[in-house]
Design a protein around this motif. Structure first.
Motif, PDB file in Angstrom:
ATOM      1  N   TRP A  96       0.850  -1.192   0.000  1.00 55.31           N
ATOM      2  CA  TRP A  96       0.000   0.000   0.000  1.00 55.31           C
ATOM      3  C   TRP A  96       0.886   1.242   0.000  1.00 55.31           C
ATOM      4  CZ3 TRP A  96       0.542   3.557   3.866  1.00 55.31           C
ATOM      5  CH2 TRP A  96       1.147   3.139   5.043  1.00 55.31           C
ATOM      6  N   GLY A  97       0.376   2.313  -0.569  1.00 53.95           N
ATOM      7  CA  GLY A  97       1.042   3.606  -0.557  1.00 53.95           C
ATOM      8  C   GLY A  97      -0.005   4.689  -0.395  1.00 53.95           C
ATOM      9  N   ALA A  98       0.312   5.708   0.404  1.00 49.88           N
ATOM     10  CA  ALA A  98      -0.652   6.781   0.663  1.00 49.88           C
ATOM     11  C   ALA A  98      -0.009   8.144   0.465  1.00 49.88           C
ATOM     12  CB  ALA A  98      -1.201   6.674   2.086  1.00 49.88           C
ATOM     13  N   GLY A  99      -0.822   9.106   0.100  1.00 52.63           N
ATOM     14  CA  GLY A  99      -0.356  10.467  -0.123  1.00 52.63           C
ATOM     15  C   GLY A  99      -0.475  11.340   1.094  1.00 52.63           C
ATOM     16  N   THR A 100      -0.724  10.741   2.259  1.00 52.36           N
ATOM     17  CA  THR A 100      -0.848  11.485   3.504  1.00 52.36           C
ATOM     18  C   THR A 100      -0.139  10.719   4.610  1.00 52.36           C
ATOM     19  OG1 THR A 100      -2.908  10.366   4.077  1.00 52.36           O
ATOM     20  CG2 THR A 100      -3.099  12.454   2.901  1.00 52.36           C
ATOM     21  N   TYR A 101       0.056  11.374   5.739  1.00 53.14           N
ATOM     22  CA  TYR A 101       0.615  10.725   6.916  1.00 53.14           C
ATOM     23  C   TYR A 101      -0.339   9.603   7.360  1.00 53.14           C
ATOM     24  CZ  TYR A 101       1.756   9.895  11.785  1.00 53.14           C
ATOM     25  OH  TYR A 101       2.070   9.291  12.959  1.00 53.14           O
ATOM     26  N   VAL A 102       0.225   8.461   7.713  1.00 54.16           N
ATOM     27  CA  VAL A 102      -0.572   7.334   8.181  1.00 54.16           C
ATOM     28  C   VAL A 102      -0.031   6.889   9.531  1.00 54.16           C
ATOM     29  CG1 VAL A 102      -1.263   4.956   7.711  1.00 54.16           C
ATOM     30  CG2 VAL A 102      -1.066   6.586   5.821  1.00 54.16           C
ATOM     31  N   GLU A 103      -0.933   6.854  10.530  1.00 57.52           N
ATOM     32  CA  GLU A 103      -0.535   6.348  11.835  1.00 57.52           C
ATOM     33  C   GLU A 103      -0.219   4.875  11.718  1.00 57.52           C
ATOM     34  OE1 GLU A 103      -3.325   7.387  14.886  1.00 57.52           O
ATOM     35  OE2 GLU A 103      -3.696   9.342  13.972  1.00 57.52           O
ATOM     36  N   SER A 104       0.397   4.300  12.723  1.00 63.59           N
ATOM     37  CA  SER A 104       0.844   2.911  12.652  1.00 63.59           C
ATOM     38  C   SER A 104      -0.244   1.983  12.110  1.00 63.59           C
ATOM     39  CB  SER A 104       1.282   2.433  14.036  1.00 63.59           C
ATOM     40  OG  SER A 104       0.199   2.493  14.937  1.00 63.59           O
ATOM     41  N   VAL A 105       0.193   1.109  11.226  1.00 63.26           N
ATOM     42  CA  VAL A 105      -0.740   0.179  10.558  1.00 63.26           C
ATOM     43  C   VAL A 105      -0.634  -1.180  11.215  1.00 63.26           C
ATOM     44  CG1 VAL A 105      -1.294  -0.929   8.371  1.00 63.26           C
ATOM     45  CG2 VAL A 105      -0.525   1.434   8.414  1.00 63.26           C
TER      46      VAL A 105
END
Length: 105
Positions: A96-105
């Motif tokens: 997965w890749g995101a264009g925003t900050y992501v908290e721990s997955v």
């Protein structure tokens, strides 16, 4: 990011700012706080297929539906969830890749 129809400038520009490997789809997959993401599918074995099909829910979707995803490339889809699929990761590695900050997955 709570506005309907809004996609961050980074996601729209195709920039991945956070990423990781999806280790299980037994319960499906989504990111914390409904963060949108894209996926990269990499075959584990020699494969002549051009794409793979996953049941996903995109940002504007109310329900899951099948979507073809091109192999070995980041998908342009803005995905909010992947439906459970216990067998998919036997054949493919999924990131997965995101264009925003992501908290721990």
């Amino acid at each position: 990011m709570g506005r309907q129809g809004y996609i961050s400038e980074f996601m729209n520009g195709g920039r991945i700012l956070a990423h990781g490997k999806i280790e299980s789809l037994a319960d499906g997959f989504s990111l914390p706080n409904d963060a949108l993401f894209t996926i990269y599918i990499r075959p584990k074995y020699s494969n002549s297929n051009m794409d793979a099909v996953l049941s996903v829910k995109c940002y504007q979707d109310d329900d899951f539906s099948d979507a073809p995803i091109v192999l070995n490339d980041w998908s342009p889809m803005a995905i909010k969830a992947i439906a459970p699929n216990a067998d998919f990761l036997n054949t493919y590695d999924l990131y997965w890749g995101a264009g925003t900050y992501v908290e721990s997955v």
